[in-house]
Enzyme design. Structure first.
Site, PDB file in Angstrom:
ATOM      1  N   CYS A   1       0.811  -1.217   0.000  1.00  0.00           N
ATOM      2  CA  CYS A   1       0.000   0.000   0.000  1.00  0.00           C
ATOM      3  C   CYS A   1       0.846   1.270   0.000  1.00  0.00           C
ATOM      4  O   CYS A   1       0.309   2.380  -0.020  1.00  0.00           O
ATOM      5  CB  CYS A   1      -0.960  -0.039   1.177  1.00  0.00           C
ATOM      6  SG  CYS A   1      -1.911  -1.569   1.138  1.00  0.00           S
TER       7      CYS A   1
ATOM      8  N   PHE B   1       1.975  -3.296   3.948  1.00  0.00           N
ATOM      9  CA  PHE B   1       2.363  -4.592   4.497  1.00  0.00           C
ATOM     10  C   PHE B   1       3.796  -4.879   4.066  1.00  0.00           C
ATOM     11  O   PHE B   1       4.158  -4.668   2.903  1.00  0.00           O
ATOM     12  CB  PHE B   1       1.449  -5.705   3.964  1.00  0.00           C
ATOM     13  CG  PHE B   1       0.064  -5.694   4.557  1.00  0.00           C
ATOM     14  CD1 PHE B   1      -0.198  -5.093   5.772  1.00  0.00           C
ATOM     15  CD2 PHE B   1      -0.980  -6.319   3.892  1.00  0.00           C
ATOM     16  CE1 PHE B   1      -1.479  -5.108   6.315  1.00  0.00           C
ATOM     17  CE2 PHE B   1      -2.265  -6.334   4.422  1.00  0.00           C
ATOM     18  CZ  PHE B   1      -2.511  -5.730   5.630  1.00  0.00           C
TER      19      PHE B   1
ATOM     20  N   GLU C   1       0.247   5.791  13.216  1.00  0.00           N
ATOM     21  CA  GLU C   1       0.535   6.925  12.335  1.00  0.00           C
ATOM     22  C   GLU C   1       0.477   8.228  13.136  1.00  0.00           C
ATOM     23  O   GLU C   1       1.324   9.116  12.956  1.00  0.00           O
ATOM     24  CB  GLU C   1      -0.457   6.976  11.166  1.00  0.00           C
ATOM     25  CG  GLU C   1      -0.141   8.116  10.184  1.00  0.00           C
ATOM     26  CD  GLU C   1      -1.096   8.191   9.008  1.00  0.00           C
ATOM     27  OE1 GLU C   1      -2.193   7.603   9.095  1.00  0.00           O
ATOM     28  OE2 GLU C   1      -0.739   8.832   8.000  1.00  0.00           O
TER      29      GLU C   1
ATOM     30  N   HIS D   1      -2.358   8.341   5.881  1.00  0.00           N
ATOM     31  CA  HIS D   1      -2.590   6.990   5.351  1.00  0.00           C
ATOM     32  C   HIS D   1      -3.938   6.475   5.860  1.00  0.00           C
ATOM     33  O   HIS D   1      -4.733   5.965   5.071  1.00  0.00           O
ATOM     34  CB  HIS D   1      -1.442   6.058   5.764  1.00  0.00           C
ATOM     35  CG  HIS D   1      -1.551   4.692   5.175  1.00  0.00           C
ATOM     36  ND1 HIS D   1      -1.527   4.480   3.812  1.00  0.00           N
ATOM     37  CD2 HIS D   1      -1.706   3.456   5.740  1.00  0.00           C
ATOM     38  CE1 HIS D   1      -1.648   3.172   3.571  1.00  0.00           C
ATOM     39  NE2 HIS D   1      -1.763   2.534   4.723  1.00  0.00           N
TER      40      HIS D   1
ATOM     41  N   LYS E   1      -9.349   8.193   2.537  1.00  0.00           N
ATOM     42  CA  LYS E   1      -9.831   6.820   2.341  1.00  0.00           C
ATOM     43  C   LYS E   1     -11.247   6.662   2.896  1.00  0.00           C
ATOM     44  O   LYS E   1     -11.939   5.700   2.568  1.00  0.00           O
ATOM     45  CB  LYS E   1      -8.885   5.813   2.999  1.00  0.00           C
ATOM     46  CG  LYS E   1      -7.568   5.645   2.229  1.00  0.00           C
ATOM     47  CD  LYS E   1      -6.691   4.554   2.816  1.00  0.00           C
ATOM     48  CE  LYS E   1      -5.359   4.441   2.099  1.00  0.00           C
ATOM     49  NZ  LYS E   1      -4.392   5.499   2.492  1.00  0.00           N
TER      50      LYS E   1
ATOM     51  N   HIS F   1      -9.724   2.055   0.201  1.00  0.00           N
ATOM     52  CA  HIS F   1      -8.276   1.898   0.161  1.00  0.00           C
ATOM     53  C   HIS F   1      -7.871   1.324  -1.199  1.00  0.00           C
ATOM     54  O   HIS F   1      -8.140   0.161  -1.488  1.00  0.00           O
ATOM     55  CB  HIS F   1      -7.842   0.986   1.309  1.00  0.00           C
ATOM     56  CG  HIS F   1      -6.364   0.916   1.500  1.00  0.00           C
ATOM     57  ND1 HIS F   1      -5.458   1.492   0.634  1.00  0.00           N
ATOM     58  CD2 HIS F   1      -5.620   0.321   2.473  1.00  0.00           C
ATOM     59  CE1 HIS F   1      -4.235   1.254   1.063  1.00  0.00           C
ATOM     60  NE2 HIS F   1      -4.306   0.551   2.180  1.00  0.00           N
TER      61      HIS F   1
END
Lengths: 81, 411
Positions: free
Chosen positions: B162, B399, B313, B302, B334, B339
């Protein structure tokens, strides 16, 4: 058993689906590479779709001999006989 | 001084708009792109999650039938977005040997791969089409874009889950700074709303299960967030050496002032709870841009809406920006787009550039009860950004422990 005209029409449909070329531009004396600008990947896709449509098997080693649309029509007609 | 790099073209196809003007108008208003999936495979496989944020304009509405059938959906999205960005840049002529592509994806041609597997099992190897490999390869979007615009200075495909889309901008900046290219088409594309990835993401408990209310499922920073919503689409940005853009009198949206990429080396999927990797990425990106924490007025976070992801975050932001973090207008877009995985960083970069250019921050929807452990100033209604010299950030984490940050400055 399809007639040569029927095979040509079916092939034109497959070529149109793969390349967007107008079906009427797919004529017996046209070369797949020189006239219709069909690359080897598209040619294999057309061959596989033609096998399914006409219930025939076109061996890989035969594909290089199918230079014109007429060659393909003749081969398919022969394979159906 | 390194070469200055500016942004001169923007493109996007997303769940909240099939082009940049539509997406941006919606982003400022606040709409949800998430809806129940109208496809028979949802029932067929009894998927635990039955909704997603699909592109609002199908690629087949934009591309010709013949063009589309030789491309995986991820590549279709990349071509749609990059064509818009290219037109938007107004570039008429460019030396192909000075034009590069950095177009990312997280997953690649997953539809093509799995369709071909179905074909192999149902009909045998003869029916597996010869275009299968070029359609499924992850570099498919970059390669197609390079062909489309005639870019010969390399076509790169950053893959970092991502964070991929943001990493593409990092790569683009490096290509121009190092002198290897003058113009780079950067972006990210993803098309993974397919039953297998949906099942896999659901299996790792990453997806929201709010099946009865898809529009309110993506809710970053909300106490009742329960996972992210799968999105799809692409974003594209034309990066250009400043002198190249000035020489042709281009409209300049802003400067890509700095970027950075770090790795957590902590866990394959879980974010480092202390946000250390993200903190290093933020500090390094600000340093790369020669910007101070106090210059930052806006962040496109994010913020995926997972219970475990949103807080680290915040910790990283607090660590990198200090007390100033409370003064920054934070948008979690998002909440609207879902996403977009490997495309998310590119789409969010487009929004961040526009936020700086228009001095308006996009809206975060579905924030009803803000998590008290994340006391950020979240933008939930129309918000103007200050005048003068400003800097905005866009963060992406993936990830694998990938962290990527870009810094946009007004010009």
């Amino acid at each position: 058993m399809a007639s040569n005209e029927e095979i040509l029409a079916g092939l034109a449909e497959i070529v149109n689906e793969e390349t967007g070329l107008a079906p009427e531009s797919v004529e017996m004396d046209k070369s797949f590479t020189d006239d219709l600008d069909i690359d080897s990947i598209s040619m294999m896709t057309i061959v596989v779709n033609a096998e399914e449509k006409f219930g025939v098997r076109i061996p890989d080693e035969e594909v290089k001999n199918l230079k014109t649309v007429g060659d393909a029509v003749t081969f398919i007609a022969g394979a159906q006989a | 001084m390194p070469r200055k790099v500016v942004i001169t073209g923007l493109g996007a196809t997303t769940p909240i708009g099939g082009d940049v003007p539509t997406m941006w108008a919606n982003a400022l208003k606040g709409v949800s792109g998430a809806h129940t999936i109208e496809a028979d495979w949802v029932q067929k496989y009894e998927l635990p999650v039955t909704f997603a944020a699909q592109v609002s304009t199908p690629a087949s509405d934009v591309l010709s039938r013949v063009e589309a059938k030789r491309m995986d959906p991820s590549t279709q999205f990349a071509v749609v977005a990059s064509r818009e960005a290219w037109r938007d840049s107004g570039i008429e002529e460019v030396d192909p040997d000075r034009l590069a592509v950095a177009f990312a994806t997280g997953i690649g041609g997953v539809w093509t791969l799995l369709d071909a597997w179905d074909t192999l099992r149902d009909k045998g190897p003869r029916r597996v089409l010869p275009m299968t490999v070029p359609m499924l390869m992850p570099n498919g979007p970059a390669a197609a874009v390079s062909l489309d615009i005639g870019a010969r200075a390399g076509a790169h495909t950053p893959v970092s889950a991502c964070a991929s889309g943001t990493e593409a901008l990092h790569q683009g900046l490096e290509l121009i700074r190092s002198g290897k290219a003058d113009v780079v088409m950067c972006g990210g594309a993803e098309a993974a709303i397919h039953p297998m990835p949906m099942a896999a993401f659901a299996s790792m408990q990453a997806l929201s299960r709010r099946n009865d209310d898809p529009e309110h499922a993506s809710r970053p920073y909300d106490l009742n967030r329960d996972g992210f919503v799968m999105g799809e689409g692409a974003g594209a940005l034309v990066l250009e050496a400043e002198e190249h853009a000035l020489a042709r009198g281009a409209r300049i949206y802003g400067e890509l002032a700095g970027t950075s990429v770090t790795a957590d080396a902590y866990h394959i999927t879980a974010p480092d709870p202390g946000g250390l990797g993200a903190t290093r990425a933020l500090k390094a990106a600000l340093f790369d841009a020669r910007a101070l924490p106090s210059d930052v007025v806006h962040i496109n976070a994010h913020a995926t809406s997972t219970p475990v992801g949103d807080k680290p975050e915040y910790i990283a932001l607090k660590e990198a920006l200090g007390a100033h973090v409370g003064n920054v207008a934070v948008s979690a877009t998002k909440s609207q787009t879902g996403h977009l995985l490997g495309a998310s960083g590119a789409v969010e970069a487009v929004m961040t550039v526009l936020a700086v250019y228009d001095r308006s921050a996009p809206v975060t929807i579905n924030l009803e009860n803000q998590d008290p452990e994340i006391p950020l100033d979240v933008v939930t209604s129309e918000r103007k950004l200050p005048g003068g010299d400003i800097v905005a950030l866009s963060n992406s984490f993936g990830f694998g422990g990938h962290n990527a940050v870009v810094v946009i400055r007004n010009v």
